[in-house]
Design an enzyme around this catalytic site. Structure first.
Site, PDB file in Angstrom:
ATOM      1  N   ARG A  59      -2.765  -1.635  -3.392  1.00  0.00           N
ATOM      2  CA  ARG A  59      -3.833  -0.653  -3.236  1.00  0.00           C
ATOM      3  C   ARG A  59      -3.621   0.433  -4.293  1.00  0.00           C
ATOM      4  O   ARG A  59      -2.547   1.016  -4.403  1.00  0.00           O
ATOM      5  CB  ARG A  59      -3.763  -0.015  -1.859  1.00  0.00           C
ATOM      6  N   HIS A 118     -11.025   6.007  -0.380  1.00  0.00           N
ATOM      7  CA  HIS A 118     -11.150   5.166   0.825  1.00  0.00           C
ATOM      8  C   HIS A 118     -12.135   4.016   0.628  1.00  0.00           C
ATOM      9  O   HIS A 118     -12.648   3.458   1.607  1.00  0.00           O
ATOM     10  CB  HIS A 118     -11.669   5.972   2.043  1.00  0.00           C
ATOM     11  N   GLY A 154      -6.470  11.314   6.170  1.00  0.00           N
ATOM     12  CA  GLY A 154      -7.497  11.641   5.182  1.00  0.00           C
ATOM     13  C   GLY A 154      -8.817  11.156   5.771  1.00  0.00           C
ATOM     14  O   GLY A 154      -8.845  10.128   6.441  1.00  0.00           O
ATOM     15  N   ILE A 203      -8.574   8.050  13.706  1.00  0.00           N
ATOM     16  CA  ILE A 203      -9.287   8.972  14.600  1.00  0.00           C
ATOM     17  C   ILE A 203     -10.628   8.363  15.021  1.00  0.00           C
ATOM     18  O   ILE A 203     -10.984   8.360  16.195  1.00  0.00           O
ATOM     19  CB  ILE A 203      -9.525  10.336  13.900  1.00  0.00           C
ATOM     20  N   ASN A 213       0.867  -1.181   0.000  1.00  0.00           N
ATOM     21  CA  ASN A 213       0.000   0.000   0.000  1.00  0.00           C
ATOM     22  C   ASN A 213       0.904   1.232   0.000  1.00  0.00           C
ATOM     23  O   ASN A 213       1.379   1.676   1.044  1.00  0.00           O
ATOM     24  CB  ASN A 213      -0.888  -0.075   1.258  1.00  0.00           C
ATOM     25  N   ASP A 219      -1.975  16.154  13.910  1.00  0.00           N
ATOM     26  CA  ASP A 219      -2.085  14.877  14.614  1.00  0.00           C
ATOM     27  C   ASP A 219      -3.182  14.953  15.675  1.00  0.00           C
ATOM     28  O   ASP A 219      -3.084  15.726  16.625  1.00  0.00           O
ATOM     29  CB  ASP A 219      -0.717  14.568  15.259  1.00  0.00           C
ATOM     30  N   ARG A 251      -5.689  18.638   4.658  1.00  0.00           N
ATOM     31  CA  ARG A 251      -6.508  19.004   3.493  1.00  0.00           C
ATOM     32  C   ARG A 251      -7.733  19.798   3.940  1.00  0.00           C
ATOM     33  O   ARG A 251      -8.328  19.486   4.971  1.00  0.00           O
ATOM     34  CB  ARG A 251      -6.956  17.749   2.746  1.00  0.00           C
ATOM     35  N   GLU A 253      -7.674  -2.406   5.755  1.00  0.00           N
ATOM     36  CA  GLU A 253      -7.547  -2.304   4.294  1.00  0.00           C
ATOM     37  C   GLU A 253      -6.625  -3.384   3.740  1.00  0.00           C
ATOM     38  O   GLU A 253      -6.878  -3.943   2.678  1.00  0.00           O
ATOM     39  CB  GLU A 253      -7.012  -0.915   3.920  1.00  0.00           C
ATOM     40  N   ARG A 307      -3.934  13.050  18.030  1.00  0.00           N
ATOM     41  CA  ARG A 307      -3.524  12.748  19.419  1.00  0.00           C
ATOM     42  C   ARG A 307      -3.076  14.024  20.121  1.00  0.00           C
ATOM     43  O   ARG A 307      -3.463  14.300  21.247  1.00  0.00           O
ATOM     44  CB  ARG A 307      -2.369  11.732  19.433  1.00  0.00           C
ATOM     45  N   GLU A 342     -11.535   5.327  15.312  1.00  0.00           N
ATOM     46  CA  GLU A 342     -11.426   4.188  16.229  1.00  0.00           C
ATOM     47  C   GLU A 342     -10.912   4.616  17.605  1.00  0.00           C
ATOM     48  O   GLU A 342     -11.161   3.927  18.590  1.00  0.00           O
ATOM     49  CB  GLU A 342     -10.466   3.137  15.647  1.00  0.00           C
ATOM     50  N   ASN A 343     -10.157   5.720  17.641  1.00  0.00           N
ATOM     51  CA  ASN A 343      -9.447   6.050  18.887  1.00  0.00           C
ATOM     52  C   ASN A 343      -9.891   7.311  19.601  1.00  0.00           C
ATOM     53  O   ASN A 343      -9.647   7.444  20.789  1.00  0.00           O
ATOM     54  CB  ASN A 343      -7.949   6.191  18.599  1.00  0.00           C
ATOM     55  N   LEU A 368     -12.247   8.174   9.519  1.00  0.00           N
ATOM     56  CA  LEU A 368     -11.530   9.383   9.944  1.00  0.00           C
ATOM     57  C   LEU A 368     -10.076   9.043  10.246  1.00  0.00           C
ATOM     58  O   LEU A 368      -9.781   8.307  11.201  1.00  0.00           O
ATOM     59  CB  LEU A 368     -12.195   9.976  11.195  1.00  0.00           C
ATOM     60  N   GLY A 369      -9.170   9.557   9.412  1.00  0.00           N
ATOM     61  CA  GLY A 369      -7.737   9.348   9.641  1.00  0.00           C
ATOM     62  C   GLY A 369      -7.023  10.615   9.218  1.00  0.00           C
ATOM     63  O   GLY A 369      -7.601  11.709   9.301  1.00  0.00           O
TER      64      GLY A 369
HETATM   65  P1  ADP Z   1      -4.071   7.371   7.389  1.00  0.00           P
HETATM   66  O1  ADP Z   1      -4.221   5.867   7.171  1.00  0.00           O
HETATM   67  O2  ADP Z   1      -5.087   8.203   6.672  1.00  0.00           O
HETATM   68  O3  ADP Z   1      -2.674   7.876   7.249  1.00  0.00           O
HETATM   69  P2  ADP Z   1      -4.824   6.692  10.108  1.00  0.00           P
HETATM   70  O4  ADP Z   1      -6.133   6.021   9.845  1.00  0.00           O
HETATM   71  O5  ADP Z   1      -3.673   5.865  10.547  1.00  0.00           O
HETATM   72  O6  ADP Z   1      -4.410   7.655   8.929  1.00  0.00           O
HETATM   73  O7  ADP Z   1      -5.120   7.802  11.255  1.00  0.00           O
HETATM   74  C1  ADP Z   1      -4.154   8.697  11.682  1.00  0.00           C
HETATM   75  C2  ADP Z   1      -4.822   9.667  12.665  1.00  0.00           C
HETATM   76  O8  ADP Z   1      -5.349   8.923  13.773  1.00  0.00           O
HETATM   77  C3  ADP Z   1      -3.861  10.703  13.233  1.00  0.00           C
HETATM   78  O9  ADP Z   1      -4.466  11.982  13.231  1.00  0.00           O
HETATM   79  C4  ADP Z   1      -3.684  10.219  14.650  1.00  0.00           C
HETATM   80  O10 ADP Z   1      -3.381  11.278  15.523  1.00  0.00           O
HETATM   81  C5  ADP Z   1      -5.042   9.631  14.946  1.00  0.00           C
HETATM   82  N1  ADP Z   1      -4.983   8.777  16.136  1.00  0.00           N
HETATM   83  C6  ADP Z   1      -4.345   7.601  16.279  1.00  0.00           C
HETATM   84  N2  ADP Z   1      -4.457   7.168  17.558  1.00  0.00           N
HETATM   85  C7  ADP Z   1      -5.183   8.103  18.217  1.00  0.00           C
HETATM   86  C8  ADP Z   1      -5.645   8.262  19.570  1.00  0.00           C
HETATM   87  N3  ADP Z   1      -5.370   7.349  20.499  1.00  0.00           N
HETATM   88  N4  ADP Z   1      -6.386   9.362  19.884  1.00  0.00           N
HETATM   89  C9  ADP Z   1      -6.659  10.294  18.953  1.00  0.00           C
HETATM   90  N5  ADP Z   1      -6.253  10.216  17.664  1.00  0.00           N
HETATM   91  C10 ADP Z   1      -5.531   9.144  17.306  1.00  0.00           C
END
Ligand code: ADP
Length: 401
Positions: A91, A182, A214, A334, A10, A285, A243, A387, A287, A336-337, A211-212
């Site tokens: 991918r 996606h 992207g 985002i 990927n 980020d 973005r 994915e 986090r 999931e977390n 939500l990530g």
């Molecule tokens: P991509 O695959 O689009 O690069 P991801 O799906 O891996 O992105 O998501 C990355 C995002 O998830 C980042 O903004 C990261 O800060 C956020 N993230 C990961 N873990 C946590 C957490 N525990 N709390 C808040 N946000 C998180």
């Protein structure tokens, strides 16, 4: 048990995710990430048999350098795994107007991926590097490379949702329309949700928020995608890490005509310097943003705008469900977390019948998944996306048939 494996590649704009799956039990044997590509301190981390490894590669490593490292320093060092790779899944972000399903890669498919570069100039050329390197390093697998496309899932979106209200010939003649992105994740999460809810896919009505870095949201009605927030390219829609998502197109003319910015600069602003990062000026980020939400005004504002836009999209997709919504799903890093993002975006949806269970919402993070809404609510679930597994599954299907 079979000891044959599928390699999944990927290639993203500054990273490469890779994984090896056993074709029988679909277990992940090896997984890794090459990151900071084209930047100082390019790095590869990988896990095999539960042991983690890390290695710096050449500084500012290209995608080709990173793939060389993955193949020669990781896969070939585990010769048993290397020798038993029987297929490679790639991918591909944009399949253009003609690719309608996952496909064995041949010259015709390569040409179609090249043709779609105009719609995905950041991703498709890099996806092609993954394909070329695989064909070169695994010559015996020349007809066992499979392209799995992010755009394919969205091909069911009806004309009312995929045609832009600009002169019709841009659609008719130049194929300018909503392609979405996606799709591999949305498709995987849709199927997983149908199993979790024990509901027939053909009658499943859900809204998926991926939500990530992207981010995109999809409306699924009767098991097919009927709308999505990303458009011709992955720039449209939700607020993202860097973005902008939706803006008034006139802002581009303003930047160009009044501020004198050229097109390259404007596109760099909208793709790399906007979104959460552009708003708070410090970080994309989530986090970091969640940690500093209550102590930095601009950080708070950036996440509030992110969540407001998301609430607006969820409620507009609720409206197009017409008769029933079975669940709202959160997925991606985002989704999931971040319980904060889920709380802020869902708190505005009581009128729709969405009531969050705060305790469950806070508990479900860091690798846990499940229901986060109250019993009298439209169900809201956190579902983990995968994915790489979805790509491996399509690859297995195609090469074994
Ligand atoms: P991509 O695959 O689009 O690069 P991801 O799906 O891996 O992105 O998501 C990355 C995002 O998830 C980042 O903004 C990261 O800060 C956020 N993230 C990961 N873990 C946590 C957490 N525990 N709390 C808040 N946000 C998180």
């Amino acid at each position: 048990m079979s000891n044959k494996f599928i390699l999944v590649i990927n290639c993203g704009s500054s990273s490469i995710k890779f994984a090896l799956f056993n074709i029988t039990n679909k277990k992940k044997i090896l997984s890794g990430l090459a990151e900071r590509l084209l930047l100082e301190k390019s790095n590869v981390i990988w896990k095999i048999n539960k042991t983690k490894h890390q290695n710096l590669i050449v500084s500012k490593a290209s995608h080709k350098n990173a793939l060389d490292f993955i193949i020669n320093n990781i896969l070939k060092k585990n010769i048993y795994l290397f020798k038993n790779i029987i297929g490679i899944g790639h991918r591909i972000v944009h399949g253009g107007n003609k690719i309608t399903k996952s496909s064995i890669i041949n010259n015709k498919i390569i040409k179609l991926i090249k043709d779609a570069i105009i719609f995905s100039p950041l991703h498709n050329p890099i996806n092609l590097i993954g394909i070329y390197e695989s064909l070169k390093n695994f010559p015996h697998l020349f007809n066992k490379n499979v392209g799995v496309f992010d755009t394919v899932f969205h091909r069911t979106i009806p004309k009312t949702a995929h045609i832009y209200a600009i002169p019709y010939m841009f659609y008719n003649k130049y194929n300018i329309k909503r392609y979405g992105a996606h799709g591999i994740s949305h498709n995987y999460v849709m199927k997983k949700t149908s199993k979790i809810l024990n509901k027939n896919l053909n009658s499943l009505n859900i809204i998926i928020c991926h939500l990530g870095n992207g981010s995109s949201i999809s409306a699924v009605k009767n098991g097919i995608c009927v709308d999505t927030s990303m458009g011709l390219t992955p720039l449209e829609g939700l607020v993202m890490g860097t973005r902008s998502g939706d803006i008034d197109p006139y802002i581009i003319f303003y930047m160009n005509k009044i501020l004198g910015f050229n097109m390259k600069k404007i596109s760099n602003i909208l793709i790399n310097k906007s979104g959460l990062l552009g708003l708070n000026g410090v970080s994309s980020d989530c986090r970091y943003i969640a940690k500093n939400y209550y102590c930095n005004k601009l950080v708070k504002l950036s996440l509030d705008i992110f969540c407001y836009r998301l609430s607006k999209y969820i409620s507009s997709y609720f409206a197009i469900m017409v008769d029933r919504l079975d669940a709202i799903i959160f997925t991606g890093g985002i989704g999931e977390n971040s319980y904060l993002v889920r709380e802020k975006s869902l708190s505005k949806l009581a009128l729709m019948g969405v009531f969050l269970d705060n305790e469950k919402n806070i508990k479900i993070c860091k690798g846990k998944y499940g229901l986060i809404s109250k019993l009298n609510s439209i169900p809201v679930l956190v579902v983990k996306t995968n994915e790489e597994l979805a790509i491996a599954e399509d690859t297995i299907k195609l090469i074994l048939n």
